[in-house]
Design an enzyme around this catalytic site. Structure first.
Site, PDB file in Angstrom:
ATOM      1  N   HIS A 169       1.043  -1.121  -0.073  1.00  0.00           N
ATOM      2  CA  HIS A 169      -0.016  -0.061   0.125  1.00  0.00           C
ATOM      3  C   HIS A 169       0.966   1.250   0.019  1.00  0.00           C
ATOM      4  O   HIS A 169       2.077   1.049   0.684  1.00  0.00           O
ATOM      5  CB  HIS A 169      -1.016   0.363   1.078  1.00  0.00           C
ATOM      6  CG  HIS A 169      -2.072  -0.719   1.217  1.00  0.00           C
ATOM      7  ND1 HIS A 169      -2.634  -1.285   2.440  1.00  0.00           N
ATOM      8  CD2 HIS A 169      -3.004  -0.831   0.210  1.00  0.00           C
ATOM      9  CE1 HIS A 169      -3.804  -1.777   2.179  1.00  0.00           C
ATOM     10  NE2 HIS A 169      -4.160  -1.445   0.733  1.00  0.00           N
ATOM     11  N   CYS A 263      -2.527   3.094   8.919  1.00  0.00           N
ATOM     12  CA  CYS A 263      -3.472   2.030   8.584  1.00  0.00           C
ATOM     13  C   CYS A 263      -4.833   2.268   9.467  1.00  0.00           C
ATOM     14  O   CYS A 263      -5.911   1.715   9.212  1.00  0.00           O
ATOM     15  CB  CYS A 263      -3.131   0.575   8.514  1.00  0.00           C
ATOM     16  SG  CYS A 263      -1.590   0.293   7.493  1.00  0.00           S
TER      17      CYS A 263
HETATM   18  N1  ARG Z   1      -3.755  -7.152   6.483  1.00  0.00           N
HETATM   19  C1  ARG Z   1      -4.245  -5.895   5.902  1.00  0.00           C
HETATM   20  C2  ARG Z   1      -4.382  -5.959   4.421  1.00  0.00           C
HETATM   21  O1  ARG Z   1      -3.272  -6.493   3.915  1.00  0.00           O
HETATM   22  C3  ARG Z   1      -3.348  -4.709   6.194  1.00  0.00           C
HETATM   23  C4  ARG Z   1      -3.937  -3.276   5.714  1.00  0.00           C
HETATM   24  C5  ARG Z   1      -3.073  -2.201   6.205  1.00  0.00           C
HETATM   25  N2  ARG Z   1      -3.588  -0.900   5.836  1.00  0.00           N
HETATM   26  C6  ARG Z   1      -2.797  -0.024   5.201  1.00  0.00           C
HETATM   27  N3  ARG Z   1      -3.504   1.036   4.953  1.00  0.00           N
HETATM   28  N4  ARG Z   1      -1.703  -0.253   4.727  1.00  0.00           N
HETATM   29  O2  ARG Z   1      -5.207  -5.605   3.797  1.00  0.00           O
END
Ligand code: ARG
Length: 269
Positions: A169, A263
């Site tokens: 991300h 996150c």
């Molecule tokens: N386990 C989640 C996923 O893979 C983590 C999300 C993390 N969020 C972020 N904004 N980077 O989607």
């Protein structure tokens, strides 16, 4: 040294009541490695308490059983000028979260809410900086979603391509510090995206791999205070040298799902 003035913020958060690692959709997630649920809640409460202590307002969305990643509220939507672009998740395990956000925004009086056609994971990949959105693609959000964001939110959208699966991300590789400043880990981006970032933000704080790997870039700034994972000490020093006030927090449990401070935080602009 610039005089840093914090701006009061409104954040949407989701208590990690059902937090766990039961599947793997990014390289950090190992379902065989145990998570300490009480510690996860304590770490999330600490982040929330830091925000409220700084004078920020927190709104809450109810956690849904069966959605162990729902604590990562940043992924639920992107909100600019009260206009909402909802998320559409890449993986089936999280798909149902989108409806909960849809319902939350409806119940809270938001009118200009757009249900996307293409995959976008909210502020995981869409980071607002001044009157511009830096938009990630490569692992989660569809590049076509950048056009949806431009059309619905009505501000400039600059696309950036992520190339390292550990930084899946945009908010794992880049953080917005003020209306014109960022910090980022260049190696997470394609050559052309790196060149673009160098051109747009020549004075950026450049993170080293060590700080990036402890999710030091998964940080939240109010223009003065920057909340970030505690082990990112070189970044904290670089921030302090620029007049920011770094606030380190322990996010060991959230990291097991591939998430940290940012996150857990969706800004309601
Ligand atoms: N386990 C989640 C996923 O893979 C983590 C999300 C993390 N969020 C972020 N904004 N980077 O989607």
């Amino acid at each position: 040294m610039p005089n840093r003035t914090p701006r009061p913020r409104r954040y949407l958060m989701c208590r990690p009541t059902h937090f766990d690692v039961t599947y793997s959709i990014n390289p950090w997630m190992h379902p065989d490695k145990p998570v300490d649920p009480a510690l996860a809640i304590a770490q999330w409460e600490r982040i929330r308490d830091v925000y409220t202590g700084l004078g920020h307002e927190i709104a809450y969305i109810d956690p849904l059983p069966g959605y162990p990643d729902m604590v990562f509220a940043a992924n639920g939507a992107t909100v600019v000028d009260g206009r909402v672009l909802l998320a559409k998740f890449r993986h089936v395990q999280r798909a149902g979260e989108a409806e909960a956000y849809d319902a939350w925004f409806a119940a809270n009086g938001y009118r200009a809410v757009h249900r996307p056609a293409l995959v976008n994971e909210g502020e995981g990949d869409f980071l607002t900086i001044g009157r511009r959105i830096l938009a990630g693609t490569g692992f989660r959000s569809d590049p076509g979603a950048h056009d949806e964001a431009r059309e619905h939110l009505g501000i400039e959208v600059v696309g950036l391509t992520l190339v390292d699966p550990r930084f899946y991300h945009l908010d794992t590789a880049l953080a917005v510090l003020s209306d014109e400043e960022i910090m980022y880990f260049p190696e997470a981006f394609s050559a052309s995206s790196r060149a673009l970032l160098e051109r747009l933000y020549p004075g950026a704080i450049v993170a080293g791999e060590e700080d990036a790997l402890v999710f030091g870039l998964n940080a939240v700034s109010d223009g003065r205070h920057v909340v970030l994972p505690e082990p990112a000490t070189a970044l904290a020093a670089a921030l302090a040298a620029r007049g920011f006030e770094p606030i380190g927090v322990d996010v060991s449990e959230l990291l097991k799902a591939g998430g940290a401070v940012k996150c857990c935080t969706l800004e309601l602009r």
